[in-house]
Design a protein around this motif. Structure first.
Motif, PDB file in Angstrom:
ATOM      1  N   ALA A  34      85.147  21.834  32.602  1.00 26.55           N
ATOM      2  CA  ALA A  34      84.680  20.953  33.671  1.00 26.55           C
ATOM      3  C   ALA A  34      85.693  20.872  34.806  1.00 26.55           C
ATOM      4  O   ALA A  34      85.329  20.913  35.992  1.00 26.55           O
ATOM      5  N   ARG A  91      85.708  24.169  36.820  1.00 30.17           N
ATOM      6  CA  ARG A  91      84.527  24.295  37.670  1.00 30.17           C
ATOM      7  C   ARG A  91      84.644  23.404  38.909  1.00 30.17           C
ATOM      8  O   ARG A  91      84.247  23.792  40.012  1.00 30.17           O
ATOM      9  N   TRP A  92      85.224  22.211  38.748  1.00 30.10           N
ATOM     10  CA  TRP A  92      85.391  21.310  39.891  1.00 30.10           C
ATOM     11  C   TRP A  92      86.375  21.898  40.907  1.00 30.10           C
ATOM     12  O   TRP A  92      86.108  21.910  42.105  1.00 30.10           O
ATOM     13  N   SER A 132      84.795  24.737  42.746  1.00 31.46           N
ATOM     14  CA  SER A 132      83.808  24.269  43.722  1.00 31.46           C
ATOM     15  C   SER A 132      84.476  23.839  45.020  1.00 31.46           C
ATOM     16  O   SER A 132      84.008  24.169  46.116  1.00 31.46           O
ATOM     17  N   TYR A 181      78.213  26.646  42.545  1.00 32.63           N
ATOM     18  CA  TYR A 181      78.829  26.295  43.819  1.00 32.63           C
ATOM     19  C   TYR A 181      78.676  27.395  44.871  1.00 32.63           C
ATOM     20  O   TYR A 181      79.017  27.199  46.036  1.00 32.63           O
TER      21      TYR A 181
END
Length: 304
Positions: A58, A61-62, A65, A87
């Motif tokens: 997580a 991925r943030w 993005s 994204y």
């Protein structure tokens, strides 16, 4: 002090520092080179466990993005990433370029003009497993296939495994297997990274390259780098069933697809190998980096 016009970031762990570097100066541009679907790998490959795996996936991925929105351009190693990475959907297509992991010969290397031939039946068949050593990538399947071919190929069969293994438990099992079978099983690397030149030399000395990948979400839509390396050197290959790989195999008559999950019929496989005419049109050139390099320069020219 260096003040580059554009920075290319190849690893996601460098993204936080890259974002900080960009914020501290005007006009600073960077390109994010996405070599893998890293979050998918973390969440599915079981290198990390439980909460650590979910948190890392997580968090990564943030960060990706945020970086994608602020990057001047993005490079994808696989076309499938355009659909896999959420994204990317909101970004202009002009900022995203697909550059496949094709083979770029090092300076001074002369690629073979003719494909590598199988040996006479009376001589050993040399098999090669290169790259990341893992169960997902099929290291045990490579060993099992070699065991079958040792009795089916009249001259016997030998397997060289070369690459890095990041799982200590797996490496210990593998080293034990090698110690029990030194006459036909060889391990190079394992706990240590291996110079790429060593792998290339072994490709040139081998008769068949193996891609016995197990079905897995992190690999099923990717074309491994070693597939391009094998084809660029005219090495016949045996791969797991995969539509993307099969497309290349059929185009160049480069090898066979084999369901490694099923028992291998050694004599039938040997007969098939001996019947096949691999690379009838010669060693392919569309697996080389030259055309990908042109796309990279076009992207850079648009930013500088």
């Amino acid at each position: 002090m260096l003040q580059p016009d554009v920075v290319i970031v190849h690893a996601p762990e460098l993204l936080p520092l890259t974002l900080l570097w960009q914020r501290r100066g005007s006009g600073r541009k960077f390109i994010y080179d996405i070599r893998e679907n890293y979050a998918l790998n973390i969440s599915t490959q079981r290198v990390y466990q439980g909460f650590t795996r979910r948190w890392l996936a997580a968090g990564l991925r943030w960060v990706e993005s945020v970086a994608a929105r602020r990057a001047a351009g993005l490079i994808l190693a696989e076309a499938s990433y355009a659909n896999e990475l959420p994204y990317l959907t909101a970004l202009p297509a002009s900022r995203v370029v697909v550059l496949e992991n094709k083979y770029h010969p090092p300076s001074g290397e002369s690629l073979p003009a003719q494909p590598q031939a199988l040996p006479p039946a009376s001589q050993p068949l040399r098999l090669l497993y290169s790259g990341t050593i893992s169960e997902i990538n099929g290291v045990w399947e490579a060993i099992a296939l070699t065991e079958q071919l040792r009795t089916a190929w009249p001259g016997g069969a030998q397997l060289t495994i070369i690459g890095f293994c990041q799982q200590p438990a797996l490496l210990a099992e593998l080293e034990q297997k090698v110690a029990q079978n030194p006459s036909w099983l060889n391990l190079i690397g394992g706990a240590e990274l291996v110079p790429h030149s060593y792998i290339i030399e072994l490709i040139k000395q081998s008769h068949v390259g193996l891609l016995p990948y197990r079905p897995h979400p992190s690999t099923e839509r990717c074309r491994p780098t070693k597939l391009f390396e094998y084809l660029a050197h005219g090495l016949p290959v045996i791969t797991s069933p995969n539509a993307l790989w099969q497309e290349l195999l059929e185009k160049h008559h480069a090898g066979l697809a084999l369901d490694f999950a099923q028992p291998v019929d050694g004599p039938a496989l040997v007969a098939q190998l001996q019947r096949c005419v691999f690379y009838p049109a010669g060693v392919p050139t569309d697996v080389l980096w030259a055309e990908e390099g042109k796309k990279l320069w076009l992207l850079l020219d648009s930013l500088v």
